[in-house]
Structures are given as C-alpha cells and as structure tokens.
Scaffold this motif. Structure first.
Motif, PDB file in Angstrom:
ATOM      1  N   SER A   1       4.176  20.670   0.059  1.00  0.00           N
ATOM      2  CA  SER A   1       4.973  19.451   0.197  1.00  0.00           C
ATOM      3  C   SER A   1       4.097  18.237  -0.048  1.00  0.00           C
ATOM      4  O   SER A   1       2.901  18.251   0.239  1.00  0.00           O
ATOM      5  N   CYS A   2       4.710  17.195  -0.543  1.00  0.00           N
ATOM      6  CA  CYS A   2       4.021  15.914  -0.729  1.00  0.00           C
ATOM      7  C   CYS A   2       5.026  14.811  -0.437  1.00  0.00           C
ATOM      8  O   CYS A   2       6.126  14.804  -0.993  1.00  0.00           O
ATOM      9  N   VAL A   3       4.627  13.913   0.424  1.00  0.00           N
ATOM     10  CA  VAL A   3       5.489  12.782   0.772  1.00  0.00           C
ATOM     11  C   VAL A   3       4.764  11.488   0.466  1.00  0.00           C
ATOM     12  O   VAL A   3       3.599  11.310   0.844  1.00  0.00           O
ATOM     13  N   ALA A   4       5.462  10.604  -0.219  1.00  0.00           N
ATOM     14  CA  ALA A   4       4.929   9.273  -0.499  1.00  0.00           C
ATOM     15  C   ALA A   4       5.395   8.316   0.584  1.00  0.00           C
ATOM     16  O   ALA A   4       6.567   8.311   0.955  1.00  0.00           O
ATOM     17  N   SER A   5       4.467   7.518   1.080  1.00  0.00           N
ATOM     18  CA  SER A   5       4.806   6.559   2.129  1.00  0.00           C
ATOM     19  C   SER A   5       4.470   5.140   1.682  1.00  0.00           C
ATOM     20  O   SER A   5       3.680   4.934   0.769  1.00  0.00           O
ATOM     21  N   GLY A   6       5.060   4.178   2.363  1.00  0.00           N
ATOM     22  CA  GLY A   6       4.897   2.770   2.001  1.00  0.00           C
ATOM     23  C   GLY A   6       6.282   2.184   1.769  1.00  0.00           C
ATOM     24  O   GLY A   6       7.287   2.865   1.885  1.00  0.00           O
ATOM     25  N   SER A   7       6.327   0.923   1.434  1.00  0.00           N
ATOM     26  CA  SER A   7       7.614   0.275   1.176  1.00  0.00           C
ATOM     27  C   SER A   7       8.036   0.581  -0.256  1.00  0.00           C
ATOM     28  O   SER A   7       7.962  -0.261  -1.137  1.00  0.00           O
TER      29      SER A   7
ATOM     30  N   ASN B   1       9.050  -2.215  -2.666  1.00  0.00           N
ATOM     31  CA  ASN B   1      10.193  -3.095  -2.426  1.00  0.00           C
ATOM     32  C   ASN B   1       9.915  -4.532  -2.847  1.00  0.00           C
ATOM     33  O   ASN B   1      10.854  -5.310  -3.065  1.00  0.00           O
ATOM     34  N   THR B   2       8.644  -4.880  -2.948  1.00  0.00           N
ATOM     35  CA  THR B   2       8.304  -6.226  -3.428  1.00  0.00           C
ATOM     36  C   THR B   2       8.129  -6.239  -4.942  1.00  0.00           C
ATOM     37  O   THR B   2       7.631  -7.225  -5.499  1.00  0.00           O
ATOM     38  N   MET B   3       8.524  -5.142  -5.598  1.00  0.00           N
ATOM     39  CA  MET B   3       8.466  -4.996  -7.053  1.00  0.00           C
ATOM     40  C   MET B   3       7.034  -4.960  -7.564  1.00  0.00           C
ATOM     41  O   MET B   3       6.759  -5.272  -8.727  1.00  0.00           O
TER      42      MET B   3
ATOM     43  N   ARG C   1      12.401  18.014  -5.854  1.00  0.00           N
ATOM     44  CA  ARG C   1      12.209  16.707  -5.227  1.00  0.00           C
ATOM     45  C   ARG C   1      13.341  16.414  -4.265  1.00  0.00           C
ATOM     46  O   ARG C   1      14.466  16.897  -4.418  1.00  0.00           O
ATOM     47  N   GLU C   2      13.024  15.602  -3.296  1.00  0.00           N
ATOM     48  CA  GLU C   2      14.004  15.053  -2.371  1.00  0.00           C
ATOM     49  C   GLU C   2      13.842  13.544  -2.467  1.00  0.00           C
ATOM     50  O   GLU C   2      12.985  12.948  -1.806  1.00  0.00           O
ATOM     51  N   ILE C   3      14.664  12.940  -3.330  1.00  0.00           N
ATOM     52  CA  ILE C   3      14.479  11.535  -3.695  1.00  0.00           C
ATOM     53  C   ILE C   3      14.536  10.638  -2.465  1.00  0.00           C
ATOM     54  O   ILE C   3      13.724   9.714  -2.323  1.00  0.00           O
ATOM     55  N   SER C   4      15.478  10.908  -1.571  1.00  0.00           N
ATOM     56  CA  SER C   4      15.671  10.036  -0.409  1.00  0.00           C
ATOM     57  C   SER C   4      14.472  10.031   0.525  1.00  0.00           C
ATOM     58  O   SER C   4      14.285   9.090   1.300  1.00  0.00           O
ATOM     59  N   LYS C   5      13.664  11.083   0.451  1.00  0.00           N
ATOM     60  CA  LYS C   5      12.473  11.184   1.300  1.00  0.00           C
ATOM     61  C   LYS C   5      11.191  10.907   0.528  1.00  0.00           C
ATOM     62  O   LYS C   5      10.100  11.059   1.081  1.00  0.00           O
ATOM     63  N   ASN C   6      11.309  10.510  -0.737  1.00  0.00           N
ATOM     64  CA  ASN C   6      10.131  10.275  -1.574  1.00  0.00           C
ATOM     65  C   ASN C   6       9.204  11.490  -1.554  1.00  0.00           C
ATOM     66  O   ASN C   6       7.981  11.355  -1.457  1.00  0.00           O
TER      67      ASN C   6
ATOM     68  N   GLN D   1       0.843  -1.181   0.000  1.00  0.00           N
ATOM     69  CA  GLN D   1       0.000   0.000   0.000  1.00  0.00           C
ATOM     70  C   GLN D   1       0.888   1.243   0.000  1.00  0.00           C
ATOM     71  O   GLN D   1       1.831   1.341   0.805  1.00  0.00           O
ATOM     72  N   VAL D   2       0.612   2.161  -0.889  1.00  0.00           N
ATOM     73  CA  VAL D   2       1.351   3.416  -0.932  1.00  0.00           C
ATOM     74  C   VAL D   2       0.358   4.561  -0.748  1.00  0.00           C
ATOM     75  O   VAL D   2      -0.827   4.426  -1.046  1.00  0.00           O
ATOM     76  N   GLN D   3       0.870   5.658  -0.285  1.00  0.00           N
ATOM     77  CA  GLN D   3       0.017   6.810  -0.008  1.00  0.00           C
ATOM     78  C   GLN D   3       0.798   8.084  -0.271  1.00  0.00           C
ATOM     79  O   GLN D   3       1.990   8.166   0.032  1.00  0.00           O
ATOM     80  N   LEU D   4       0.114   9.072  -0.838  1.00  0.00           N
ATOM     81  CA  LEU D   4       0.686  10.406  -1.029  1.00  0.00           C
ATOM     82  C   LEU D   4      -0.064  11.369  -0.123  1.00  0.00           C
ATOM     83  O   LEU D   4      -1.293  11.395  -0.125  1.00  0.00           O
ATOM     84  N   VAL D   5       0.687  12.168   0.616  1.00  0.00           N
ATOM     85  CA  VAL D   5       0.068  13.118   1.533  1.00  0.00           C
ATOM     86  C   VAL D   5       0.656  14.498   1.291  1.00  0.00           C
ATOM     87  O   VAL D   5       1.868  14.689   1.401  1.00  0.00           O
ATOM     88  N   GLU D   6      -0.238  15.441   0.946  1.00  0.00           N
ATOM     89  CA  GLU D   6       0.182  16.818   0.721  1.00  0.00           C
ATOM     90  C   GLU D   6       0.027  17.648   1.988  1.00  0.00           C
ATOM     91  O   GLU D   6      -0.799  17.329   2.855  1.00  0.00           O
ATOM     92  N   SER D   7       0.781  18.723   2.045  1.00  0.00           N
ATOM     93  CA  SER D   7       0.651  19.691   3.141  1.00  0.00           C
ATOM     94  C   SER D   7       1.162  21.039   2.651  1.00  0.00           C
ATOM     95  O   SER D   7       1.788  21.127   1.588  1.00  0.00           O
ATOM     96  N   GLY D   8       0.866  22.062   3.422  1.00  0.00           N
ATOM     97  CA  GLY D   8       1.412  23.375   3.116  1.00  0.00           C
ATOM     98  C   GLY D   8       0.441  24.364   2.518  1.00  0.00           C
ATOM     99  O   GLY D   8       0.787  25.531   2.309  1.00  0.00           O
ATOM    100  N   GLY D   9      -0.776  23.913   2.219  1.00  0.00           N
ATOM    101  CA  GLY D   9      -1.757  24.838   1.675  1.00  0.00           C
ATOM    102  C   GLY D   9      -2.260  25.799   2.745  1.00  0.00           C
ATOM    103  O   GLY D   9      -1.936  25.678   3.920  1.00  0.00           O
ATOM    104  N   GLY D  10      -3.061  26.754   2.305  1.00  0.00           N
ATOM    105  CA  GLY D  10      -3.612  27.711   3.251  1.00  0.00           C
ATOM    106  C   GLY D  10      -4.072  28.961   2.562  1.00  0.00           C
ATOM    107  O   GLY D  10      -4.225  28.994   1.335  1.00  0.00           O
TER     108      GLY D  10
END
Length: 122
Positions: free
Chosen positions: A21-27, A103-105, A71-76, A1-10
């Motif tokens: 900002s947007c960060v992708a999470s998951g493996s 990571n499981t391709m 982008r900040e590749i290391s932080k997705n 499962q992957v997820q994208l979460v934005e922040s910083g609006g207003g």
C-alpha cells in the motif's frame, strides 16, 4: 508539503503473495498517475506498474499477470498485489507519483516514498 508512505512489505515464502500500500498525504488536490518501482540489490530501479486516475494501467513485461496495481482515488492511495512471488522479486518497492497538485495549486514533481522491503525466501 506532500509525502508518500508505503507499507505492506515483509518476508514471504516462494509462491506467496503480498499486498503493498502507498498513501499520499498533504493538502492534495489531484494525482494523475501513480506507480510502483522496485530496486533489487546491485540493480537499477525498474518500473513495476503504473495507473492513471482514469484507470489506465501499464505493466513491465515481466510483471504482468503476477502483479496487479489498483488505486483508491478518494484516499490518494495506490496498491500493488504481488502474487506467486519468487526470490527474484526480492527488492525494495517504491511508490511514485510524477505530479501531485495541492489545494493551493502548487505542483510537486517526482514524488517518491521511502520504500518497503520485500524479501522472498526460497
């Protein structure tokens, strides 16, 4: 499962700036390209900018010069620096990653965040 979460609006005044900002999470193993889109009330969703993992960028004609994607590749993560904002920039801004490989391709396609609201007052 992957997820994208934005922040910083207003809420920002005419001529102001915001950094989204947007960060992708998951493996996550890799994300080739990430992008920002926006959708104003009553309008279709439109591309703001894209950036590949190699650093190639593309902007919508009306956005180039005022919006900067990075982008900040290391932080997705992907960021959007939005400058000299006008009320016409008021919209929900969405993060997008067309393909995310875990990571499981396993390949996850057409990934979107939930959006972050940007409102520019006149």
């Amino acid at each position: 499962q992957v997820q994208l979460v934005e922040s910083g609006g207003g809420l920002v005044q005419y001529g102001g700036s915001l950094r989204l900002s947007c960060v992708a999470s998951g493996s996550i193993y890799s994300i080739y390209s990430m992008a920002w889109y926006r959708q104003a009330p009553g309008k279709q969703r439109e591309l703001v900018a894209t950036m590949t993992s190699g650093g190639n960028t593309q902007y919508a004609d009306s956005m180039e010069g005022r919006f900067i994607i990075s982008r900040e590749i290391s932080k997705n993560a992907v960021y959007l620096q939005a400058n000299n904002l006008t009320p016409e920039d008021t919209a929900v801004y969405y993060c997008n990653a067309p393909i995310i490989v875990t990571n499981t391709m396993r390949t996850h396609r057409d990934n979107w965040g939930q959006g972050t609201q940007v409102t520019v007052s006149s």
